[in-house]
Design an enzyme around this catalytic site. Sequence first.
Site, PDB file in Angstrom:
ATOM      1  N   ASP A  23      -0.396  -0.024  13.741  1.00  0.00           N
ATOM      2  CA  ASP A  23       0.047   1.159  14.483  1.00  0.00           C
ATOM      3  C   ASP A  23       0.259   0.838  15.966  1.00  0.00           C
ATOM      4  OD1 ASP A  23      -3.268   1.973  13.802  1.00  0.00           O
ATOM      5  OD2 ASP A  23      -2.594   1.397  15.806  1.00  0.00           O
TER       6      ASP A  23
ATOM      7  N   ASP B  66      -8.475  -5.454  13.367  1.00  0.00           N
ATOM      8  CA  ASP B  66      -8.239  -4.006  13.300  1.00  0.00           C
ATOM      9  C   ASP B  66      -7.592  -3.712  11.947  1.00  0.00           C
ATOM     10  OD1 ASP B  66      -6.034  -1.756  15.208  1.00  0.00           O
ATOM     11  OD2 ASP B  66      -7.480  -1.386  13.608  1.00  0.00           O
ATOM     12  N   SER B  67      -8.396  -3.867  10.894  1.00  0.00           N
ATOM     13  CA  SER B  67      -7.829  -3.809   9.539  1.00  0.00           C
ATOM     14  C   SER B  67      -8.262  -2.537   8.817  1.00  0.00           C
ATOM     15  CB  SER B  67      -8.305  -5.029   8.732  1.00  0.00           C
ATOM     16  OG  SER B  67      -9.647  -4.821   8.292  1.00  0.00           O
ATOM     17  N   THR B  68      -7.667  -2.352   7.668  1.00  0.00           N
ATOM     18  CA  THR B  68      -8.105  -1.298   6.761  1.00  0.00           C
ATOM     19  C   THR B  68      -9.481  -1.666   6.208  1.00  0.00           C
ATOM     20  OG1 THR B  68      -6.654  -2.503   5.235  1.00  0.00           O
ATOM     21  CG2 THR B  68      -5.869  -0.369   6.030  1.00  0.00           C
ATOM     22  N   ASP B  69     -10.013  -0.811   5.345  1.00  0.00           N
ATOM     23  CA  ASP B  69     -11.357  -1.055   4.788  1.00  0.00           C
ATOM     24  C   ASP B  69     -11.362  -2.334   3.952  1.00  0.00           C
ATOM     25  OD1 ASP B  69     -11.492   2.508   4.085  1.00  0.00           O
ATOM     26  OD2 ASP B  69     -11.929   1.406   5.932  1.00  0.00           O
TER      27      ASP B  69
ATOM     28  N   GLN C  32       0.841  -1.210   0.000  1.00  0.00           N
ATOM     29  CA  GLN C  32       0.000   0.000   0.000  1.00  0.00           C
ATOM     30  C   GLN C  32       0.874   1.258   0.000  1.00  0.00           C
ATOM     31  OE1 GLN C  32      -2.212  -1.275   3.411  1.00  0.00           O
ATOM     32  NE2 GLN C  32      -0.345  -1.471   4.627  1.00  0.00           N
TER      33      GLN C  32
ATOM     34  N   GLY D 240      -2.942 -11.932   7.723  1.00  0.00           N
ATOM     35  CA  GLY D 240      -3.788 -12.454   8.800  1.00  0.00           C
ATOM     36  C   GLY D 240      -4.673 -13.598   8.350  1.00  0.00           C
TER      37      GLY D 240
ATOM     38  N   HIS E 112      -8.953   2.988  19.602  1.00  0.00           N
ATOM     39  CA  HIS E 112      -8.176   1.892  20.201  1.00  0.00           C
ATOM     40  C   HIS E 112      -8.807   1.391  21.498  1.00  0.00           C
ATOM     41  CE1 HIS E 112      -4.697   3.492  17.651  1.00  0.00           C
ATOM     42  NE2 HIS E 112      -5.087   2.349  17.141  1.00  0.00           N
TER      43      HIS E 112
HETATM   44  N1  SAM Z   1      -7.908   1.978  12.487  1.00  0.00           N
HETATM   45  C1  SAM Z   1      -7.742   1.718  11.069  1.00  0.00           C
HETATM   46  C2  SAM Z   1      -9.067   1.619  10.358  1.00  0.00           C
HETATM   47  O1  SAM Z   1     -10.113   1.395  11.029  1.00  0.00           O
HETATM   48  O2  SAM Z   1      -9.064   1.768   9.135  1.00  0.00           O
HETATM   49  C3  SAM Z   1      -6.918   0.474  10.916  1.00  0.00           C
HETATM   50  C4  SAM Z   1      -5.556   0.670  11.489  1.00  0.00           C
HETATM   51  S1  SAM Z   1      -4.316  -0.417  11.031  1.00  0.00           S
HETATM   52  C5  SAM Z   1      -3.178   0.732  10.360  1.00  0.00           C
HETATM   53  C6  SAM Z   1      -4.940  -1.311   9.649  1.00  0.00           C
HETATM   54  C7  SAM Z   1      -3.903  -2.337   9.213  1.00  0.00           C
HETATM   55  O3  SAM Z   1      -4.490  -3.474   8.595  1.00  0.00           O
HETATM   56  C8  SAM Z   1      -2.895  -1.795   8.172  1.00  0.00           C
HETATM   57  O4  SAM Z   1      -1.658  -1.591   8.799  1.00  0.00           O
HETATM   58  C9  SAM Z   1      -2.828  -2.884   7.106  1.00  0.00           C
HETATM   59  O5  SAM Z   1      -1.516  -3.128   6.641  1.00  0.00           O
HETATM   60  C10 SAM Z   1      -3.413  -4.077   7.861  1.00  0.00           C
HETATM   61  N2  SAM Z   1      -3.932  -5.172   7.024  1.00  0.00           N
HETATM   62  C11 SAM Z   1      -4.727  -5.071   5.940  1.00  0.00           C
HETATM   63  N3  SAM Z   1      -4.986  -6.298   5.434  1.00  0.00           N
HETATM   64  C12 SAM Z   1      -4.343  -7.203   6.240  1.00  0.00           C
HETATM   65  C13 SAM Z   1      -4.229  -8.629   6.247  1.00  0.00           C
HETATM   66  N4  SAM Z   1      -4.834  -9.395   5.317  1.00  0.00           N
HETATM   67  N5  SAM Z   1      -3.497  -9.194   7.228  1.00  0.00           N
HETATM   68  C14 SAM Z   1      -2.882  -8.437   8.173  1.00  0.00           C
HETATM   69  N6  SAM Z   1      -2.940  -7.080   8.220  1.00  0.00           N
HETATM   70  C15 SAM Z   1      -3.669  -6.480   7.257  1.00  0.00           C
END
Ligand code: SAM
Length: 284
Positions: free
Chosen positions: A90, A160-163, A35, A142, A66
């Site tokens: 984070d 706690d992932s991205t969209d 990303q 994950g 959090h």
């Molecule tokens: N609070 C934020 C939100 O609600 O959008 C999320 C915070 S955290 C930075 C989201 C994390 O999910 C990112 O660092 C991203 O790299 C991670 N992520 C996305 N897809 C993933 C996967 N399949 N396995 C592990 N981590 C993943």
Amino acid sequence: MSLDSRWFTEVVEQTGTAFSLKLGSRVHAERTPYQNIEIYRTETFGYLMVIDGCTMVSTRDNFLYHEMMSHPALNSHPDPRDVAIIGGGDCGTLREVLKHPEVRRAVQVEIDERVTRLAEQYFPELCASNADPRAQLHFGDGIAWMKNAPPESLDLVIIDSTDPVGPAEGLFGAKFYRDCLKALRPGGLLVQQSESPLLHQELISQIHYHLREAGFARTHLLHFPQPIYPSGWWSASLAQKSAQPLVERLEPDRLAALDTRYYNAAIHRAAFALPNFLRETLAA
Ligand code: SAM
């Protein structure tokens, strides 16, 4: 996306919404194998991390997210010892989880190590518990990690992932939820960030449908303010492996020891209170 160099603006075409923060400056930008990550210094919200143009975390308001992604679920389980955090790079959720003394292991499975390294640099307060002997930082997908997780090895899964796009898309489907269910012990819980209750009702309905389709006995919606996310109102979906009523571990001295800025016993209960307009969303 920036409409004016003095402002950072996230425009969300699908929802016809936008959110802006007045800048200082962009202090970092890089393309990782997963990303685009940018870090901004803002005038009033401290640092801001942006991933693929979406706001992720700010110094000023991350405590809301959090705290609410961790304490309601942990205090709804009688004895959460082993916790997995999927995403969460984070490290803010990890810090909140490790405030609970009964937690003996918290493994964070973040696909992009650069998110954590940048958090260490710009959000060191969120990484304050990374050296806790109970913390395990694993960098990988994950989805694959959960597929290989030993059965009945976890009490709580926090997603706690991205969209639900790109690497995170597979974290919002029945196949992944079935792997989570297998990894959870009886009485285990799953909590997943589930976007805006105002803007994303269809997605929330799908999440709860797929959780139940995967075999979770009951699902609940938690909601809370989160200014930097679209609409400023966010949610987390909580699922129970077993149907017994949720416990409420809200003893005053235990909550005081969590040293939270938003979460307390009244907030815990209010967050579970379902607004009328969402009743059919969850009934679907
Ligand atoms: N609070 C934020 C939100 O609600 O959008 C999320 C915070 S955290 C930075 C989201 C994390 O999910 C990112 O660092 C991203 O790299 C991670 N992520 C996305 N897809 C993933 C996967 N399949 N396995 C592990 N981590 C993943």
